[in-house]
Scaffold this motif. Sequence first.
Motif, PDB file in Angstrom:
ATOM      1  N   ARG A 206       6.296  -9.266  -8.064  1.00 29.46           N
ATOM      2  CA  ARG A 206       5.656  -8.317  -8.615  1.00 29.46           C
ATOM      3  C   ARG A 206       4.345  -8.703  -8.435  1.00 29.46           C
ATOM      4  NH1 ARG A 206       8.801  -5.384 -12.485  1.00 29.46           N
ATOM      5  NH2 ARG A 206      10.705  -5.159 -11.116  1.00 29.46           N
TER       6      ARG A 206
ATOM      7  N   GLU B  47       7.508  -1.921  -3.136  1.00 33.42           N
ATOM      8  CA  GLU B  47       7.968  -0.610  -3.155  1.00 33.42           C
ATOM      9  C   GLU B  47       7.644   0.345  -4.024  1.00 33.42           C
ATOM     10  OE1 GLU B  47       9.911  -3.339  -3.305  1.00 33.42           O
ATOM     11  OE2 GLU B  47      10.885  -3.314  -1.306  1.00 33.42           O
ATOM     12  N   GLU B  48       7.228   0.084  -5.335  1.00 38.77           N
ATOM     13  CA  GLU B  48       6.434   0.573  -6.197  1.00 38.77           C
ATOM     14  C   GLU B  48       4.998   1.107  -5.818  1.00 38.77           C
ATOM     15  OE1 GLU B  48       8.436  -0.809 -10.511  1.00 38.77           O
ATOM     16  OE2 GLU B  48       6.410  -1.665  -9.982  1.00 38.77           O
TER      17      GLU B  48
ATOM     18  N   ARG C 240       5.154   3.896  -3.352  1.00 37.87           N
ATOM     19  CA  ARG C 240       5.305   5.113  -3.716  1.00 37.87           C
ATOM     20  C   ARG C 240       4.064   5.591  -4.376  1.00 37.87           C
ATOM     21  NH1 ARG C 240      10.246   3.462  -5.392  1.00 37.87           N
ATOM     22  NH2 ARG C 240       9.522   2.666  -7.483  1.00 37.87           N
ATOM     23  N   LYS C 241       3.353   4.802  -5.053  1.00 40.98           N
ATOM     24  CA  LYS C 241       2.064   5.325  -5.742  1.00 40.98           C
ATOM     25  C   LYS C 241       1.067   5.539  -4.712  1.00 40.98           C
ATOM     26  CE  LYS C 241       2.784   2.572  -9.676  1.00 40.98           C
ATOM     27  NZ  LYS C 241       3.316   3.470 -10.967  1.00 40.98           N
TER      28      LYS C 241
ATOM     29  N   HIS D 195       3.592  -5.019 -10.098  1.00 34.80           N
ATOM     30  CA  HIS D 195       4.475  -3.744  -9.473  1.00 34.80           C
ATOM     31  C   HIS D 195       5.156  -4.267  -8.176  1.00 34.80           C
ATOM     32  CE1 HIS D 195       2.470  -0.950 -11.842  1.00 34.80           C
ATOM     33  NE2 HIS D 195       1.365  -1.469 -11.592  1.00 34.80           N
ATOM     34  N   SER D 196       6.207  -4.040  -7.838  1.00 33.74           N
ATOM     35  CA  SER D 196       7.058  -4.336  -6.726  1.00 33.74           C
ATOM     36  C   SER D 196       6.166  -3.758  -5.433  1.00 33.74           C
ATOM     37  CB  SER D 196       8.616  -4.086  -6.834  1.00 33.74           C
ATOM     38  OG  SER D 196       8.363  -2.560  -6.518  1.00 33.74           O
TER      39      SER D 196
ATOM     40  N   ASN E  35      -3.417   0.761 -10.674  1.00 30.98           N
ATOM     41  CA  ASN E  35      -2.155   0.656 -11.589  1.00 30.98           C
ATOM     42  C   ASN E  35      -2.089  -0.613 -12.438  1.00 30.98           C
ATOM     43  OD1 ASN E  35      -0.567   3.081 -11.037  1.00 30.98           O
ATOM     44  ND2 ASN E  35      -1.303   2.579  -8.870  1.00 30.98           N
TER      45      ASN E  35
END
Length: 157
Positions: free
Chosen positions: A87, A43-44, A47-48, A40-41, A36
């Motif tokens: 991030r 949390e993100e 999810r991924k 990104h955090s 990705n």
Amino acid sequence: MVDYPFLLEELKRILKEKQLKFTRQRELVLKALYENEGHHSPEELHRKIQELAPESKVGIATVYRTLALLEEEGLADSLSLDKEGKRYEIGLKKHHDHLICTRCGKIIEFFDETIERQQEEVARKFRFRMTDHAMKIIGICHECQQNEPNHTNEEKH
Ligand SMILES: [Zn+2]
Ligand SMILES: [Zn+2]
């Protein structure tokens, strides 16, 4: 950009050095970061990973801890945002700096030779041995400015 097999070997080496087990969960954190593009955090990324491998049951704590480890070892880099925390992006990319939109959270990468040189100049002036630098430009991105109610096309200074 470095390739994934190289990063994976690095992760294995680091875990061995730290006497930590190489697990699929830890690998998935690296993989999610690699696949990705961008910043990104935790949390993100969590999810991924759940999308990437729903059966893997990677906990958010593992994501946090693995990201910290990857960062410590240079396989990940982080940016601290005031409100939303850190991030992460994959490490070992070509050096770059960031523009951060406080409205939509967009992060734009840039590299500017003049800024790079100027920073070295400043360090020299203070007899400072620079080992790293992180340059953040905080503000409102172009798209968000377009959405401002009183937006005009004139550039304001
Ligand atoms: Zn924006
Ligand atoms: Zn970046």
